[in-house]
Structures are given as structure tokens and as C-alpha cells.
Scaffold this active site. Sequence first.
Site, PDB file in Angstrom:
ATOM      1  N   GLY A 240       0.760  -1.240   0.000  1.00  0.00           N
ATOM      2  CA  GLY A 240       0.000   0.000   0.000  1.00  0.00           C
ATOM      3  C   GLY A 240       0.787   1.284   0.000  1.00  0.00           C
ATOM      4  O   GLY A 240       0.214   2.362  -0.187  1.00  0.00           O
ATOM      5  N   GLU A 274       3.917  -6.737   1.889  1.00  0.00           N
ATOM      6  CA  GLU A 274       3.439  -7.114   0.551  1.00  0.00           C
ATOM      7  C   GLU A 274       3.465  -5.921  -0.406  1.00  0.00           C
ATOM      8  O   GLU A 274       2.443  -5.554  -0.982  1.00  0.00           O
ATOM      9  CB  GLU A 274       1.993  -7.648   0.645  1.00  0.00           C
ATOM     10  CG  GLU A 274       1.804  -8.820   1.583  1.00  0.00           C
ATOM     11  CD  GLU A 274       0.328  -9.142   1.848  1.00  0.00           C
ATOM     12  OE1 GLU A 274      -0.560  -8.344   1.451  1.00  0.00           O
ATOM     13  OE2 GLU A 274       0.065 -10.185   2.458  1.00  0.00           O
ATOM     14  N   PRO A 275       4.622  -5.272  -0.584  1.00  0.00           N
ATOM     15  CA  PRO A 275       4.638  -4.091  -1.444  1.00  0.00           C
ATOM     16  C   PRO A 275       4.481  -4.454  -2.925  1.00  0.00           C
ATOM     17  O   PRO A 275       5.047  -5.439  -3.396  1.00  0.00           O
ATOM     18  CB  PRO A 275       6.034  -3.498  -1.189  1.00  0.00           C
ATOM     19  CG  PRO A 275       6.874  -4.672  -0.805  1.00  0.00           C
ATOM     20  CD  PRO A 275       5.963  -5.595  -0.047  1.00  0.00           C
ATOM     21  N   GLY A 276       3.723  -3.663  -3.622  1.00  0.00           N
ATOM     22  CA  GLY A 276       3.582  -3.823  -5.063  1.00  0.00           C
ATOM     23  C   GLY A 276       4.009  -2.546  -5.763  1.00  0.00           C
ATOM     24  O   GLY A 276       5.154  -2.398  -6.203  1.00  0.00           O
ATOM     25  N   ARG A 277       3.077  -1.584  -5.781  1.00  0.00           N
ATOM     26  CA  ARG A 277       3.287  -0.332  -6.506  1.00  0.00           C
ATOM     27  C   ARG A 277       4.628   0.333  -6.218  1.00  0.00           C
ATOM     28  O   ARG A 277       5.316   0.783  -7.130  1.00  0.00           O
ATOM     29  CB  ARG A 277       2.155   0.633  -6.127  1.00  0.00           C
ATOM     30  CG  ARG A 277       2.152   1.936  -6.893  1.00  0.00           C
ATOM     31  CD  ARG A 277       1.127   2.920  -6.292  1.00  0.00           C
ATOM     32  NE  ARG A 277      -0.151   2.295  -6.035  1.00  0.00           N
ATOM     33  CZ  ARG A 277      -1.161   2.250  -6.899  1.00  0.00           C
ATOM     34  NH1 ARG A 277      -1.042   2.810  -8.072  1.00  0.00           N
ATOM     35  NH2 ARG A 277      -2.299   1.659  -6.567  1.00  0.00           N
ATOM     36  N   TYR A 317      -9.511   5.348 -12.519  1.00  0.00           N
ATOM     37  CA  TYR A 317      -9.429   6.100 -11.256  1.00  0.00           C
ATOM     38  C   TYR A 317      -9.214   7.588 -11.478  1.00  0.00           C
ATOM     39  O   TYR A 317      -8.897   8.291 -10.527  1.00  0.00           O
ATOM     40  CB  TYR A 317      -8.232   5.637 -10.408  1.00  0.00           C
ATOM     41  CG  TYR A 317      -7.976   4.170 -10.249  1.00  0.00           C
ATOM     42  CD1 TYR A 317      -8.910   3.341  -9.618  1.00  0.00           C
ATOM     43  CD2 TYR A 317      -6.777   3.612 -10.662  1.00  0.00           C
ATOM     44  CE1 TYR A 317      -8.637   1.991  -9.420  1.00  0.00           C
ATOM     45  CE2 TYR A 317      -6.498   2.267 -10.465  1.00  0.00           C
ATOM     46  CZ  TYR A 317      -7.434   1.465  -9.851  1.00  0.00           C
ATOM     47  OH  TYR A 317      -7.148   0.144  -9.650  1.00  0.00           O
ATOM     48  N   CYS A 343     -12.798   3.848 -28.858  1.00  0.00           N
ATOM     49  CA  CYS A 343     -14.098   4.500 -28.982  1.00  0.00           C
ATOM     50  C   CYS A 343     -14.781   4.650 -27.633  1.00  0.00           C
ATOM     51  O   CYS A 343     -15.801   4.017 -27.358  1.00  0.00           O
ATOM     52  CB  CYS A 343     -14.971   3.715 -29.951  1.00  0.00           C
ATOM     53  SG  CYS A 343     -14.126   3.456 -31.507  1.00  0.00           S
ATOM     54  N   GLU A 344     -14.192   5.426 -26.757  1.00  0.00           N
ATOM     55  CA  GLU A 344     -14.746   5.723 -25.434  1.00  0.00           C
ATOM     56  C   GLU A 344     -14.239   7.112 -25.069  1.00  0.00           C
ATOM     57  O   GLU A 344     -13.045   7.389 -25.225  1.00  0.00           O
ATOM     58  CB  GLU A 344     -14.177   4.767 -24.358  1.00  0.00           C
ATOM     59  CG  GLU A 344     -14.474   3.310 -24.536  1.00  0.00           C
ATOM     60  CD  GLU A 344     -15.793   2.875 -23.922  1.00  0.00           C
ATOM     61  OE1 GLU A 344     -16.381   3.664 -23.140  1.00  0.00           O
ATOM     62  OE2 GLU A 344     -16.232   1.770 -24.241  1.00  0.00           O
TER      63      GLU A 344
END
Length: 415
Positions: A240, A274-277, A317, A343-344
Site C-alpha cells: 500500500g 506485501e509491497p507492489g506499486r 481512477y 471509442c470511449e
Amino acid sequence: MSSYFNYKNNQLVAENIALSDIAGEFATPCYVYSRAALTDGFHQFSNALQGREHLICFAVKSNPNLAILNVFARLGAGFDIVSGGELQRVLAAGGDASKVVFSGVGKTEAEMRQALDAGILCFNVESAAELDRLNAVAGSMGKIAAISLRVNPDVDAKTHPYISTGLKQNKFGVAYTEAVALYRKAAGLPHLRITGMDCHIGSQLTETSPFIAAIEKILVLVDQLALEGIELEHLDLGGGLGICYNDETPPAIADYIAALLGALQGRTQKLILEPGRVLVGNAGVLLTRVEYIKPGEEKNFAIVDAAMNDLMRPALYDAYHGILPVVREDYAAETFDVVGPICETGDFIGRARELAIAPGSLLAVMSAGAYGMSMSSNYNTRPRAAEVMVDGSTVHLVRMRETVQQLFANEKIIA
Ligand SMILES: *Cc1c(COP(=O)(O)O)cnc(C)c1O
């Protein structure tokens, strides 16, 4: 900006390789990772944790490329997985099953069997029903499953609501008020062995105070359990920690660890993180090329060859990513919305960016190493981007660009 992506003579380079050379060789869109940045981030964790029994479990979902997992495996990392597929990746990348923790609210029986067969370190259990299911599966295999309960400490992570996970209203973890009762239940199940407690309160946190609040709350539970004779071997504080995308000022890894260790004073349990980012986010960029400049009545658009299928975070986000020219040129700077061809209306990479570009210019979308490729899709039948890893003066293709044939290889026309 990560110190591994810099301008040299007006050329943006990854370590010692010019991004324009990478685009020339591997085309765009293309993810580019820096091995030195990955290694540096991991070492910041392990140095700050020296002298404390610990395990750094890289959160695979943030970037599951085998080459990335292999870099971390060789550094001694464990892995936090959320599916059986991620377990297979970890093993294929040379990861050690005995350093794997398995998180997630929806583990299937097949995934439990797979993880028990592999011999993972711990299941992070998120509900009473999961305890029963895991006990039954382990029993049927003649095995004992090591478990921790993921406790929802009900603290506000002060992050985007989609990536906040530690509040009562979130689907994650077991309710704080029910945790002790569930540990008692687990203690009575014959095919489970209680080894720890875990919590993960959200992602992209830019302050330490929510982490500390969560620790203080779970330590109360740890003490209550000890009084009942349930001694824990490890505390898993999740991931986190945030990164700087724009103007955020998250704590440095060393300061974050120092704060955690301060809150854990006098506690002897092994510490799992548990680091990710924070390990991969600023170790990667997404290279893209400007296809068209489209002046509009109200705004100018730079239409690029990367889109929301390649990098979903802005659409999902409203996330900010820095966008830099790969070569600094003398064009007059103008303000652009940088958008993809999908196409959005939500298909944008960045809004209102001041850029000196022309058709054909290369752009680097910064901080794209986490939740970039891993959240990509094939929407609009767009093959997913190539991925390369720079290692000093060498560049390795670590995932070939998909072909359109691969996208419909599993489909068939009916008679
Ligand atoms: C996603 C996730 C992580 C990693 O979060 P980051 O914000 O990327 O560090 C860690 N643990 C669990 C249980 C997760 O779901």
C-alpha cells in the site's frame, strides 16, 4: 521522476539506453522497465529491515511479468499472490513457493489444492466460510494449511475509494470485532495451523498514519489471542505504500519502515510486507507515439497509439501520469489532451498537458510500472503492448507484442 529515467542531451534515457532507440527497435506502444530501479527499491526495503526477521512479498498483481518476478526472486523476495494463475507465474519465474502468501476473498478449491501442493507459506484467509473450505481441502489431501486471518482494522487509508480496502464497508478481510472469535474457530479446525495475522488497508497511501493506526488496532488482537494461548509467528502488514505520480509526497521507504518498526516495538514476530506499486511503479514507463494532432474548438488533442486498454488507470481512477517528450524539440508548446484511439470518451492518458510535440513525436507515460500492463486488455481488438527491460546498457524483450491472431485463436464460428 525515478532517477533511472533521465534526460541526457535532450533525450530521455532508461539507465543507459535512449527510449527513442527502444521505440525504433520494438515499436510502440511499449512498456519499458529498469532493472536497476527494481533492484534499488527492493534493497531499500531489505536495508531498512536489516536486523529484523522479515520477508518482502512482492504483490504479483501489480506487475506479473516473469522477468520482473525473476528479478525479485533472485533478490530473495517472496510473493503475495491473489490467484492460482499468479502462483504458476511465480513458480515459472523461479520463485520459491515456501515464500508465497496467498491473499484474496474468493479462493477456489482448485486454487487451494494447487497452493497446498506447491507448499506455500501461508493462506491469508478472509472469511469464516473460507476457513471451513480450506480445512476441508487440506484434510482431503492429508495436509495442514498454515493460515493467517486478514483483519479489516476499519481505518481510513485516505486514498481513492476504489483502492481503499480497510474500511468496514469494504469486501476485504474479516471484521475487526469478529476476528478473535474466528481465530478460536480456526484453532479448533484440525487441518489448519494458525501462523499469523495480516492486514492490507489500501493502495497508494501517501502518509504513514493510517498504517500506524492499523498496527495499533491489530496488536490489540494479537495480545488478546496470546492471552488465550494463540501465539502468532508472523505479522503481515500488507502493501500500500504510495509513489509520486505528480505532486504527492509519500514517505521514503526507509521512513515508512522506521515508522512500522516503531509501532512494533517489543514485538518479536517475523514481519511480512506485501509491497507492489512502490517497487515497480516508478521503475516503468509506457512509450507511445503521437499519431495525430487534432486541434479542437475548445481544446487540442494529441492522439497517441497507446490507449485505455494499455493503461487503464486514468480511465478507471482518473489517475494522473506524467507525460514527457522522449526527445526535447523546439516545437511551440501547446496544451493537449493526450488520448488514445479507442471509442470511449474515457479513453485518455492525460488531460491539459503542456507539450512541445508534432505528429510522430514519442512520449513517455511515466510511473507506469505498476497496474499498467497488469490491468491491460484487448478492448477494440488491440494486441497488448511489448514489454522490455533495460539492464545497464542492454535491453531485453521480456514480452513480445501480441499478434491479432493470438487474440481470436480460441474463438470459433458456429455452423
Ligand atoms: C494489491 C495488494 C497489495 C499490493 O498493494 P500496493 O498498493 O501495490 O503495494 C498487497 N496486498 C494485498 C492483499 C493486495 O491486494
